[in-house]
Design an enzyme around this catalytic site. Structure first.
Site, PDB file in Angstrom:
ATOM      1  N   ASP A  84       0.842  -1.196   0.000  1.00 33.17           N
ATOM      2  CA  ASP A  84       0.000   0.000   0.000  1.00 33.17           C
ATOM      3  C   ASP A  84       0.876   1.245   0.000  1.00 33.17           C
ATOM      4  OD1 ASP A  84      -2.746   0.131  -0.182  1.00 33.17           O
ATOM      5  OD2 ASP A  84      -3.067  -0.519   1.886  1.00 33.17           O
ATOM      6  N   GLU A 183     -14.091  -1.719  -2.299  1.00 30.43           N
ATOM      7  CA  GLU A 183     -14.355  -1.878  -0.858  1.00 30.43           C
ATOM      8  C   GLU A 183     -15.717  -1.291  -0.479  1.00 30.43           C
ATOM      9  OE1 GLU A 183     -11.146  -0.867   1.800  1.00 30.43           O
ATOM     10  OE2 GLU A 183     -12.437  -0.991   3.568  1.00 30.43           O
TER      11      GLU A 183
HETATM   12  O1  KIV Z   1      -5.012  -1.585   4.007  1.00 31.54           O
HETATM   13  C1  KIV Z   1      -5.672  -2.602   3.738  1.00 31.54           C
HETATM   14  O2  KIV Z   1      -5.625  -3.624   4.444  1.00 31.54           O
HETATM   15  C2  KIV Z   1      -6.525  -2.574   2.553  1.00 31.54           C
HETATM   16  C3  KIV Z   1      -7.460  -3.720   2.340  1.00 31.54           C
HETATM   17  C4  KIV Z   1      -8.549  -3.707   3.328  1.00 31.54           C
HETATM   18  C5  KIV Z   1      -7.947  -3.769   0.948  1.00 31.54           C
HETATM   19  O3  KIV Z   1      -6.465  -1.655   1.818  1.00 31.54           O
END
Ligand code: KIV
Length: 266
Positions: A84, A183
């Protein structure tokens, strides 16, 4: 053992094979997920909530991600690792986005990054894809936008929001993302998107028709306390197992039944 690549993930959609994704934040869990042949490990910025104890994902930094992404990468052999991009690591400028995404790949050992946003992030996604950094999109309930959304709410409910999310999904695909997370949106909307898009959709709280599913590993294992949104299924109660084991340990140390000769050196 065949390493999973973004091409395999895209082929799974073409072949009608469901894609499995879970989060991990350390080497130990990454190794276990990999041994189960999970397709994608996401080092989510949910790290902020479930590991670092923040209320939301906003405080997560690049330094946090650059500590946890390599730990996960060291634990996997087969799964695709997606990192991320934390809040404010890609919103300020395309240059910063490129530099930060590059670090997650180069220092972190991830094979792709995930970026929250739709039409507003089209240029960022395209710029990263142009320098050969695979991008996973993320639309619907985007936790980094919590202050705009006024809390964690299902998105895309009215016709206007539905059209907006459709436009977002198309922008993410047009920009070159290899897959997209949906989501907390109505199942009928994600179903329509999954049929409309060529890239795979990976749902969390988005119904059964997505090309794949993702959950936060702590939620699945029963390690998230009382936090349990409707879309979470608990497959284990590790909280109870951990408490039982720790209570037994405390009891045995207090009463002198641990350690025994078996656990001592001669
Ligand atoms: O940060 C995370 O865990 C996510 C998922 C929930 C898709 O973005």
């Amino acid at each position: 053992m065949k390493k999973i690549t973004i091409l395999d993930v895209q082929k799974m959609k073409a072949d009608g094979q469901k894609i499995t994704m879970l989060t991990a934040y350390d080497c130990c869990i990454a190794r276990l997920l990999d041994e189960c042949s999970l397709d994608i490990i996401l080092v989510g910025d949910s790290l902020g909530n479930v590991v670092l104890g923040f209320e939301n994902t906003i405080p997560v930094t690049m330094a946090d991600m650059l500590r946890h992404v390599p730990a996960v990468a060291r634990g996997r052999q087969r799964a695709l690792v997606v990192a991320d991009m934390p809040f404010m690591s890609y919103q300020v400028s395309i240059e910063e986005a490129k530099r930060n995404a590059g670090m997650l790949i180069k220092e972190g050992g991830a094979e792709a990054v995930k970026v929250e946003g739709g039409e507003n992030m089209e240029n960022v996604i395209r710029a990263l894809v142009d320098i050969d950094i695979p991008v996973m999109g993320h639309i619907g309930l985007t936790p980094q936008s919590i202050h705009r959304m006024g809390g964690y709410r299902v998105q895309g409910k009215g016709e206007h929001q539905r059209q907006k999310l459709m436009a977002d999904a198309l922008a993410v695909e047009r920009a070159g993302a290899f897959a997209i997370v949906l989501e907390a949106i109505p199942a009928s909307l994600s179903s329509e998107m999954t049929r409309m898009l060529k890239i795979p959709t990976i749902g969390i709280g988005a119904g059964a028709d997505c090309d794949g599913q993702v959950l936060v590993i702590h939620d699945l294992l029963g390690l998230s306390g009382t936090f349990r949104p409707k879309f979470v299924k608990q497959y284990a109660r590790l909280d109870e197992s951990i408490k039982r084991a720790v209570s037994e340990y405390i009891d045995e140390v207090k009463t002198g039944t641990f350690p025994t000769a078996e656990h001592s050196f001669k």
